[in-house]
Design an enzyme around this catalytic site. Structure first.
Site, PDB file in Angstrom:
ATOM      1  N   GLY A 165      25.056  31.973  63.644  1.00  0.00           N
ATOM      2  CA  GLY A 165      23.694  31.720  64.519  1.00  0.00           C
ATOM      3  C   GLY A 165      23.849  31.138  66.044  1.00  0.00           C
ATOM      4  O   GLY A 165      22.823  30.660  66.309  1.00  0.00           O
ATOM      5  N   GLU A 182      33.660  33.890  57.774  1.00  0.00           N
ATOM      6  CA  GLU A 182      32.669  33.474  58.751  1.00  0.00           C
ATOM      7  C   GLU A 182      33.044  32.057  59.531  1.00  0.00           C
ATOM      8  O   GLU A 182      32.844  31.135  58.803  1.00  0.00           O
ATOM      9  CB  GLU A 182      31.313  33.297  57.760  1.00  0.00           C
ATOM     10  CG  GLU A 182      30.718  34.614  57.112  1.00  0.00           C
ATOM     11  CD  GLU A 182      29.252  34.424  56.923  1.00  0.00           C
ATOM     12  OE1 GLU A 182      28.398  35.177  57.360  1.00  0.00           O
ATOM     13  OE2 GLU A 182      28.728  33.352  56.413  1.00  0.00           O
ATOM     14  N   HIS A 231      28.666  29.484  51.123  1.00  0.00           N
ATOM     15  CA  HIS A 231      28.270  29.515  52.630  1.00  0.00           C
ATOM     16  C   HIS A 231      28.605  28.545  53.163  1.00  0.00           C
ATOM     17  O   HIS A 231      28.160  27.134  52.807  1.00  0.00           O
ATOM     18  CB  HIS A 231      26.926  29.995  52.678  1.00  0.00           C
ATOM     19  CG  HIS A 231      26.582  30.534  54.138  1.00  0.00           C
ATOM     20  ND1 HIS A 231      26.209  29.730  55.080  1.00  0.00           N
ATOM     21  CD2 HIS A 231      26.379  32.076  54.530  1.00  0.00           C
ATOM     22  CE1 HIS A 231      25.863  30.540  56.143  1.00  0.00           C
ATOM     23  NE2 HIS A 231      26.231  31.763  55.954  1.00  0.00           N
ATOM     24  N   ASN A 285      22.289  38.431  55.045  1.00  0.00           N
ATOM     25  CA  ASN A 285      21.975  36.956  54.312  1.00  0.00           C
ATOM     26  C   ASN A 285      20.789  36.714  55.004  1.00  0.00           C
ATOM     27  O   ASN A 285      20.682  36.296  56.167  1.00  0.00           O
ATOM     28  CB  ASN A 285      23.181  36.064  54.455  1.00  0.00           C
ATOM     29  CG  ASN A 285      22.699  34.813  54.199  1.00  0.00           C
ATOM     30  OD1 ASN A 285      21.985  34.465  53.400  1.00  0.00           O
ATOM     31  ND2 ASN A 285      23.735  33.670  54.479  1.00  0.00           N
ATOM     32  N   SER A 338      27.319  36.249  64.076  1.00  0.00           N
ATOM     33  CA  SER A 338      26.848  36.736  64.986  1.00  0.00           C
ATOM     34  C   SER A 338      27.003  38.368  65.149  1.00  0.00           C
ATOM     35  O   SER A 338      27.270  38.851  66.087  1.00  0.00           O
ATOM     36  CB  SER A 338      26.868  35.917  66.438  1.00  0.00           C
ATOM     37  OG  SER A 338      26.372  34.471  66.418  1.00  0.00           O
ATOM     38  N   LYS A 363      18.927  34.268  54.414  1.00  0.00           N
ATOM     39  CA  LYS A 363      18.867  32.475  54.502  1.00  0.00           C
ATOM     40  C   LYS A 363      17.540  32.354  53.957  1.00  0.00           C
ATOM     41  O   LYS A 363      17.032  32.947  53.146  1.00  0.00           O
ATOM     42  CB  LYS A 363      19.317  32.152  55.804  1.00  0.00           C
ATOM     43  CG  LYS A 363      20.600  32.714  56.238  1.00  0.00           C
ATOM     44  CD  LYS A 363      21.294  31.991  57.805  1.00  0.00           C
ATOM     45  CE  LYS A 363      22.577  32.716  57.760  1.00  0.00           C
ATOM     46  NZ  LYS A 363      23.405  31.975  59.042  1.00  0.00           N
ATOM     47  N   GLU A 395      26.611  26.984  55.225  1.00  0.00           N
ATOM     48  CA  GLU A 395      25.353  25.959  55.372  1.00  0.00           C
ATOM     49  C   GLU A 395      25.155  25.320  54.082  1.00  0.00           C
ATOM     50  O   GLU A 395      24.771  23.922  54.079  1.00  0.00           O
ATOM     51  CB  GLU A 395      24.215  26.930  55.628  1.00  0.00           C
ATOM     52  CG  GLU A 395      24.151  27.374  57.094  1.00  0.00           C
ATOM     53  CD  GLU A 395      23.399  28.847  57.326  1.00  0.00           C
ATOM     54  OE1 GLU A 395      22.740  29.081  56.438  1.00  0.00           O
ATOM     55  OE2 GLU A 395      23.814  29.538  58.451  1.00  0.00           O
TER      56      GLU A 395
END
Ligand code: 13P
Length: 250
Positions: A172, A166, A94, A9, A212, A11, A96
């Site tokens: 991150g 996730e 996701h 991904n 991560s 991003k 985010e």
């Protein structure tokens, strides 16, 4: 359990020219991959990425799609548009998108419907916030996210759904879930699938871990009984690291 899939991904990273460069660097490194390999690129990189992966086994994913086919939705991209470009995959839900752009379980379900209707394969992201883990409600949170997103999805369509667990606190942050934590929740998600569908569907579904995951910890995570792949952020932008993760998915 399910088929191994390693997906990057990217991003909001890489221009079209940079995307081609990165894919060209990844291509030879994953030529012998025994798992499916996917790169999730920004919308504007899709044409270049689709061209660059030709002749390789790498699939291309978009990072979101709208639920309507077309209409007055300034700034949005429909699943139909992705289908017209012959994009194979779309990442939905996701964290985010949920955290910064107002995505909810219900809008994820609507996007899921549109994506499946358009023939896309969906990478559905679920995962808990740190407070939720500390409260001991991780299982309930991921079960709820999974159940709502899969509302109305038939067993036949489920074959085009990959679930990515996730944990938000691991994304991150460099703070990876332990292999045991990852496996425990992936197994819980598999149980949810067994409850919604049946044992056969639960065994067949691909459940990835993301957060991560990197070249150093991938092998241990991917060796877990219920972890069938990874959704990789930062490390997917580094060809050698991404290739190491792909090689670890056996
Ligand atoms: P990182 O691998 O950078 O933690 O990102 C994970 C992720 O969000 C993939 O979708």
């Amino acid at each position: 359990m399910g088929k191994y899939v390693i997906a990057g991904n990217w991003k909001m990273n890489k221009t079209p020219a940079e995307a081609v460069e990165l894919i060209e660097a990844i291509k030879p490194l994953v030529a012998d991959a025994t798992c499916d390999v996917v790169v999730g690129v920004p919308f504007v990189d899709l044409p270049a990425a689709l061209e660059a992966v030709k002749g390789s086994k790498i699939g291309v994913a978009a990072q979101n799609c709208h639920w309507e086919k077309s209409g007055a939705y300034t700034g949005e991209i429909s699943a139909e548009m992705l289908k017209a470009m012959e994009v194979g995959y779309v990442i939905l839900g996701h964290s985010e998108r949920r955290t910064y752009f107002g995505d909810t379980d219900v809008t994820v379900q609507k996007r899921m419907r549109a994506a499946l209707d358009a023939g896309l394969t969906v990478i559905l992201c679920v995962g808990e916030y740190l407070e939720q883990r500390e409260q001991g409600i991780t299982g309930e949170i991921v079960a709820m996210q999974t159940k709502v997103a899969l509302g109305g999805v038939s067993e036949e369509e489920l074959a085009r759904v990959i679930i990515a667990y996730e944990p938000v606190w691991a994304i991150g942050t460099g703070r990876t879930a332990t292999a045991e934590q990852a496996n425990e929740v992936c197994a819980q998600i598999r149980d949810v699938i067994a409850g919604l569908y049946n044992d056969k569907a639960a065994k067949a579904v691909t459940i990835q871990y993301g957060g991560s995951m990197n070249a150093a910890n991938a092998a241990e995570l991917l060796a877990q009984s219920d972890v069938d792949g990874g959704l990789i952020g930062g490390a997917s932008l580094k060809p050698a690291d991404f290739a190491t993760i792909v090689a670890a998915a056996k």
